[in-house]
Motif scaffolding. Structure first.
Motif, PDB file in Angstrom:
ATOM      1  N   HIS A 128      17.609   9.853 -32.087  1.00 12.86           N
ATOM      2  CA  HIS A 128      17.868  11.284 -31.927  1.00 12.86           C
ATOM      3  C   HIS A 128      16.819  11.875 -30.991  1.00 12.86           C
ATOM      4  O   HIS A 128      15.614  11.687 -31.195  1.00 12.86           O
ATOM      5  CB  HIS A 128      17.865  11.978 -33.292  1.00 12.86           C
ATOM      6  CG  HIS A 128      19.063  11.616 -34.119  1.00 12.86           C
ATOM      7  ND1 HIS A 128      19.026  11.476 -35.480  1.00 12.86           N
ATOM      8  CD2 HIS A 128      20.341  11.362 -33.737  1.00 12.86           C
ATOM      9  CE1 HIS A 128      20.247  11.151 -35.918  1.00 12.86           C
ATOM     10  NE2 HIS A 128      21.051  11.074 -34.879  1.00 12.86           N
TER      11      HIS A 128
ATOM     12  N   GLU B 166      13.555  13.926 -31.973  1.00 10.20           N
ATOM     13  CA  GLU B 166      12.749  13.441 -33.097  1.00 10.20           C
ATOM     14  C   GLU B 166      11.632  12.551 -32.550  1.00 10.20           C
ATOM     15  O   GLU B 166      11.535  11.362 -32.824  1.00 10.20           O
ATOM     16  CB  GLU B 166      13.671  12.732 -34.097  1.00 10.20           C
ATOM     17  CG  GLU B 166      14.711  13.718 -34.618  1.00 10.20           C
ATOM     18  CD  GLU B 166      15.806  13.111 -35.492  1.00 10.20           C
ATOM     19  OE1 GLU B 166      15.746  11.906 -35.788  1.00 10.20           O
ATOM     20  OE2 GLU B 166      16.713  13.869 -35.877  1.00 10.20           O
TER      21      GLU B 166
ATOM     22  N   ARG C   5      21.606  16.041 -29.292  1.00 14.89           N
ATOM     23  CA  ARG C   5      21.508  15.306 -30.550  1.00 14.89           C
ATOM     24  C   ARG C   5      21.073  13.863 -30.270  1.00 14.89           C
ATOM     25  O   ARG C   5      20.137  13.359 -30.851  1.00 14.89           O
ATOM     26  CB  ARG C   5      22.868  15.341 -31.265  1.00 14.89           C
ATOM     27  CG  ARG C   5      22.932  14.518 -32.540  1.00 14.89           C
ATOM     28  CD  ARG C   5      22.018  15.064 -33.624  1.00 14.89           C
ATOM     29  NE  ARG C   5      22.276  14.399 -34.900  1.00 14.89           N
ATOM     30  CZ  ARG C   5      21.409  14.372 -35.902  1.00 14.89           C
ATOM     31  NH1 ARG C   5      20.240  14.971 -35.799  1.00 14.89           N
ATOM     32  NH2 ARG C   5      21.703  13.766 -37.033  1.00 14.89           N
TER      33      ARG C   5
ATOM     34  N   HIS D  28      13.142   8.564 -37.934  1.00  9.25           N
ATOM     35  CA  HIS D  28      13.721   9.858 -37.577  1.00  9.25           C
ATOM     36  C   HIS D  28      12.736  10.941 -38.008  1.00  9.25           C
ATOM     37  O   HIS D  28      11.699  10.652 -38.580  1.00  9.25           O
ATOM     38  CB  HIS D  28      15.025  10.088 -38.357  1.00  9.25           C
ATOM     39  CG  HIS D  28      16.168   9.218 -37.948  1.00  9.25           C
ATOM     40  ND1 HIS D  28      17.317   9.718 -37.411  1.00  9.25           N
ATOM     41  CD2 HIS D  28      16.340   7.868 -38.013  1.00  9.25           C
ATOM     42  CE1 HIS D  28      18.156   8.732 -37.153  1.00  9.25           C
ATOM     43  NE2 HIS D  28      17.595   7.596 -37.507  1.00  9.25           N
ATOM     44  N   THR D  29      13.111  12.181 -37.756  1.00 13.84           N
ATOM     45  CA  THR D  29      12.495  13.311 -38.439  1.00 13.84           C
ATOM     46  C   THR D  29      13.646  14.209 -38.867  1.00 13.84           C
ATOM     47  O   THR D  29      14.694  14.187 -38.227  1.00 13.84           O
ATOM     48  CB  THR D  29      11.568  14.129 -37.527  1.00 13.84           C
ATOM     49  OG1 THR D  29      12.338  14.746 -36.497  1.00 13.84           O
ATOM     50  CG2 THR D  29      10.473  13.272 -36.918  1.00 13.84           C
TER      51      THR D  29
END
Ligand code: ZN
Length: 562
Positions: free
Chosen positions: A69, A72, A128, A262-263
Motif C-alpha cells: 500500500h 504505508e 491505495r 502495513h500500517t
C-alpha cells in the motif's frame, strides 16, 4: 552512506541503501530483481544468508515485505531496518549470526514502487496501491497536494449540515459533530482529504476515487470482482506487482513463514479472513498460536485472525489478500502486521485491549480525540496546520489545513519511527528461530567383510517446527518428502538399500505436550542403512534434502579395521 530511521526514504533512496549494504556485506547480502513495476521500476529483493554455509534455497526461509500500500511507508522502512540490523550485527550478535548462518531471509522492501514514489514526491499524491489506470473516472476526489506546499493536508467547506466541527482545544483540529449538536451550535464543516475533483458536477461533493487498485485484494485466493470487492483488479493475480511476489514465492518452497508489513493499527493479523478458526487444521492453529505468543511478547501488539477480529464491516469479509494466499496455497505461516497506531500511541489503550480496531473508527468518545490532539501537539506539532483559504479549481472557495495524515495517522512522526520498528526485529528473529533444521545425528560405518561396509545414518530435525512446517503445506503438496541420496565412487557397489531413500517427514519439538509427566518420543529422527562393497580408503557421500528444513551433506571415509 547514511542510513537513519528518523526519516522516511522513498523507493529510490531505499534502493541506493540496500545496494550499498550489499556491497559492504557480500558474504550475507545479495540483491535479486524479482520483476518490474507497472511504470518500469526494477523491484529488488534482498536475500540474507551466510553464503558460505549453503545456498539460500537450501535453507528454511522467512519472507518480509513492505509497501504493498503506497502510503504505508513505515512498512518499507521496517524491511530496510531489518536488512540494516542484520548487516550491522552479523558476526557480533551470536543469536542473529546463527540464524543467518542457518536460515534465509527474503526481504522485499517495496512491492509497489510506483505508488510509494507518488506518496513521497515533492508534490505528493496518494494511491491505495498501484497507479495503473483502473476503472472509470467520474465525479470523484483524487487525493493530492493541490496548493503546492509539498504535503497533503485536509480540506474543509463550511456547511450547516456538515458532520465536523472545530475542536475547542485547538482551532486547527477538527472533531466529530455530536448527534445532538444543533445547527445553531455551529459552524459545522464537510471534511475531505486535500485533492482535486476533475469531473465535479457542480453540486455533489465527491468521495475519494473508489476505483483504485488494491494489490492486497488481487492475490489469486478466492478473488472477487469489482462488484463484490473494490480495487481487486481485473482477475486474481492480474497486477504485475502481485505477479512478482507470487512467482518468487511459488519458486521458493523453502519459505516457511512470512510477514507483510502495513500500517496502521498495531496488530498482527493472520488467516483466515473469510472463515472461523475452527475450520483451520488444528495443529496449524496451534503453530500460529506459538508465533502469536512471540509477537505479543516482543512487540506488545495484539494478535488476531482477520475473520474473528479485523473485519472492516462485521458482515463483510475480504479476500484476495497476501496472508490468506500465502497460508492457504503455500502453507506458509503468514502475518499481516499493521505497524503504528496513533490512538494507542496517544494512550487510548481500550481500543486494542478490547480488539475494537475497526469499531473505534465508527464511534469513540471525544475525550479520545482530545488525547490524540495532545499527542500530536507533544510529538508531531509540524503535522498540524492553520486553515487557509484556497481557491479550489473545481470546488471554489475551500480551506486547506488541519492534520497531515501521512506522518500522524498513517505513519509515526519521524522521530518515533525507530522506536516503532525496533521490537519487530526481535520478533522476526525469534519467529525464525522456530525453523526446522535437518541435521546428521549419527553416522556409523561398520566393516563387515573384505571391502564390505554397513553404513548407518541417523538424520534428525533439531528445530521446533516439523520439517513440513504446516499441515497446509503438506496437504497442498508444497513440501516434498525428505530424500536421502547415497553417492558412491566409481567401481563401488550397492549391496543393500536404495540409492535414494524417501524418509517422509520428521517432527520437531512443536508437537509435544507441556505436562511434566509427558513422554517425549524421538519422532524427529530416522535411520537409514546401506551395505556397500567398495575399495578401502574411499569416500561416499550422503546428501539429504528437505524442502523447508534445509539440505545437508556429509562424506564418510571407509576403512577396514586393522
Ligand atoms: Zn495496508
Amino acid at each position: 552512506m547514511e542510513i537513519q530511521f528518523d526519516t522516511y526514504y522513498n523507493f529510490e533512496e531505499i534502493v541506493a541503501r540496500i545496494k550499498w549494504l550489499a556491497q559492504q556485506n557480500p558474504q550475507i547480502l545479495e540483491i535479486i530483481e524479482i520483476g518490474k513495476s507497472h511504470e518500469g521500476y526494477s523491484v529488488p529483493l534482498v536475500v540474507i544468508t551466510n553464503k558460505n554455509t549453503g545456498a539460500h534455497r537450501e535453507k528454511p526461509a522467512f519472507w518480509l515485505d513492505g509497501n504493498i500500500h503506497s502510503i504505508e511507508i513505515t512498512s518499507s522502512a521496517m524491511v530496510l531496518y531489518f536488512i540494516h540490523r542484520c548487516s550491522m550485527e552479523y558476526g557480533s550478535d551470536s543469536f542473529l549470526t546463527e540464524l543467518i548462518d542457518n536460515n534465509t531471509f527474503y526481504c522485499l522492501p517495496c512491492i509497489n514502487p510506483d505508488g510509494m514514489m507518488r506518496a513521497l514526491a515533492a508534490k505528493p499524491a496518494f494511491y491505495r496501491s498501484g497507479v495503473r489506470k483502473y476503472g472509470e473516472d467520474g465525479n470523484y476526489l483524487y487525493v493530492e497536494d493541490i496548493d503546492g506546499d509539498g504535503r497533503i493536508l485536509q480540506m474543509r467547506i463550511e456547511d450547516p449540515t456538515g458532520d465536523w466541527k472545530i475542536s475547542p482545544l485547538d482551532s486547527r483540529f477538527m472533531i466529530k459533530r455530536a448527534p445532538t449538536d444543533r445547527e445553531s451550535e455551529g459552524p459545522f464543516y464537510r471534511l475531505f482529504a486535500e485533492g482535486l475533483v476533475p469531473e465535479y458536477d457542480g453540486e455533489t461533493i465527491p468521495q475519494i476515487f473508489p476505483h483504485q487498485l488494491d494489490f492486497n485484494r488481487n492475490f489469486p485466493i478466492k478473488w472477487r470482482p469489482e462488484g463484490e470487492q473494490q480495487g481487486a483488479g481485473d482477475f486474481g493475480g492480474s497486477e504485475i506487482e502481485v505477479q512478482n511476489v507470487i512467482r518468487f514465492i511459488a519458486k521458493h518452497p523453502n519459505i516457511f513463514a512470512a510477514i507483510t508489513y502495513h500500517t496502521y493499527s498495531r496488530v498482527f493479523i493472520r488467516a483466515y479472513s473469510d472463515r472461523p478458526d475452527s475450520e483451520m487444521h488444528t495443529s496449524d492453529l496451534w503453530m500460529f498460536e506459538d508465533l502469536e505468543e512471540i509477537a505479543r511478547n516482543t512487540t506488545q501488539y495484539p494478535t488476531v485472525s482477520g475473520y474473528h477480529d479485523f473485519k472492516y464491516h462485521p458482515k463483510e469479509i475480504i479476500s484476495g489478500a497476501f496472508d490468506d494466499w500465502a497460508y492457504e496455497h503455500r502453507g506458509i505461516f503468514t502475518f499481516t502486521v499493521e505497524l503504528w497506531d496513533l490512538p494507542t500511541a496517544a494512550g487510548i489503550s481500550e481500543k486494542n485491549d478490547q480488539k475494537n480496531f475497526i469499531g473505534w473508527f465508527r464511534k469513540h468518545p471525544t475525550t479520545d480525540d482530545n488525547k490524540i490532539l495532545q499527542f500530536v501537539l507533544d510529538n508531531a506539532p509540524h503535522t498540524l496546520a492553520e486553515w487557509r483559504e484556497f481557491d479550489h479549481p473545481q470546488l471554489g472557495k475551500v480551506e486547506i489545513g488541519g492534520l497531515e495524515h501521512l506522518f500522524s495517522w498513517r505513519n509515526p512522526p519521524q522521530h518515533l519511527l525507530e522506536d516503532e520498528l525496533r521490537p519487530h526485529f526481535d520478533c522476526v528473529m525469534q519467529m525464525a528461530s522456530l525453523a526446522p533444521k535437518l541435521e546428521f545425528y549419527q553416522q556409523t560405518v561398520t566393516p563387515l567383510d573384505d571391502h564390505l561396509y554397513k553404513i548407518e545414518v541417523i538424520l534428525h530435525n533439531s528445530g521446533y517446527f516439523s520439517t513440513y512446517v504446516s499441515h497446509q503445506a503438506k496437504n497442498m503438496q508444497i513440501v516434498k518428502p525428505i530424500y536421502v541420496d547415497l553417492t558412491l565412487p566409481a567401481g563401488a557397489q550397492l549391496i543393500s538399500g536404495k540409492k535414494r531413500v524417501d524418509i517422509g517427514q520428521l517432527e520437531g519439538r512443536s508437537n509435544k505436550n507441556s505436562m511434566t509427566y509427558y513422554h517425549s518420543p524421538t519422532d524427529n529422527r530416522k535411520k537409514i542403512e546401506w551395505i556397500v562393497r567398495i575399495a578401502d580408503d574411499d569416500n561416499i557421500t550422503v546428501t539429504a534434502k528437505s524442502c523447508k528444513a534445509g539440505s545437508i551433506e556429509c562424506s564418510l571415509h571407509l576403512r577396514q579395521n586393522t
